[in-house]
Design an enzyme around this catalytic site. Sequence first.
Site, PDB file in Angstrom:
ATOM      1  N   SER A  74       3.112  21.074  -4.007  1.00 33.36           N
ATOM      2  CA  SER A  74       2.043  20.669  -3.800  1.00 33.36           C
ATOM      3  C   SER A  74       0.903  20.942  -4.449  1.00 33.36           C
ATOM      4  O   SER A  74       0.036  20.315  -4.448  1.00 33.36           O
ATOM      5  CB  SER A  74       2.456  20.447  -2.051  1.00 33.36           C
ATOM      6  OG  SER A  74       1.925  21.707  -1.904  1.00 33.36           O
ATOM      7  N   LYS A 123      -3.116  24.536   1.372  1.00 36.87           N
ATOM      8  CA  LYS A 123      -3.473  23.452   1.030  1.00 36.87           C
ATOM      9  C   LYS A 123      -5.090  23.786   0.863  1.00 36.87           C
ATOM     10  O   LYS A 123      -5.498  24.858   0.840  1.00 36.87           O
ATOM     11  CB  LYS A 123      -3.504  23.315   2.391  1.00 36.87           C
ATOM     12  CG  LYS A 123      -2.178  22.414   2.374  1.00 36.87           C
ATOM     13  CD  LYS A 123      -1.575  21.513   2.031  1.00 36.87           C
ATOM     14  CE  LYS A 123       0.115  20.945   2.061  1.00 36.87           C
ATOM     15  NZ  LYS A 123       0.689  21.364   1.653  1.00 36.87           N
TER      16      LYS A 123
END
Length: 150
Positions: free
Chosen positions: A65, A102
Amino acid sequence: MNTIVDVLGQADLGAPRSSIPLAAGEVRAGFPSPADDYLETTLDLNELLIPHPTATFFVRAKGHSMERHGIYDGDLLIVDRSLEATVGDVVIMAVDGELTCKQMQKIGQRYYLCSGNEHFPPIPLAGCECHCWGVVTDNVHSLRRGRSGK
């Protein structure tokens, strides 16, 4: 798959310092310059990458991701837990008991954890059981096959 991380350990305060030669000039991605072919000084990777040894940890990234941010499956991330996360930082966040990697973003008036992959929607921080574990300061990414340490 989200990019989750495994904590490998803390920076070793007792590790011997090791300086390696640092070539002067810059490395060009295009045609090489013969004038840049000499050594300038030495470089200690510990001094460069670990300014806060007691707060620095190594974690291994798992997942895809964060590839748009240059973080790939198997990369070794250097995380400084003494830094306060700000918008735009890549962070290690504990979300519902799992560490994830993230980028922290602010959209409107709310903070979110965003991936580098459009298939993963932003995770709102409001109402979420989470805390910032540390700020990713550097990424060790092997360009040679079979050296990712997985």
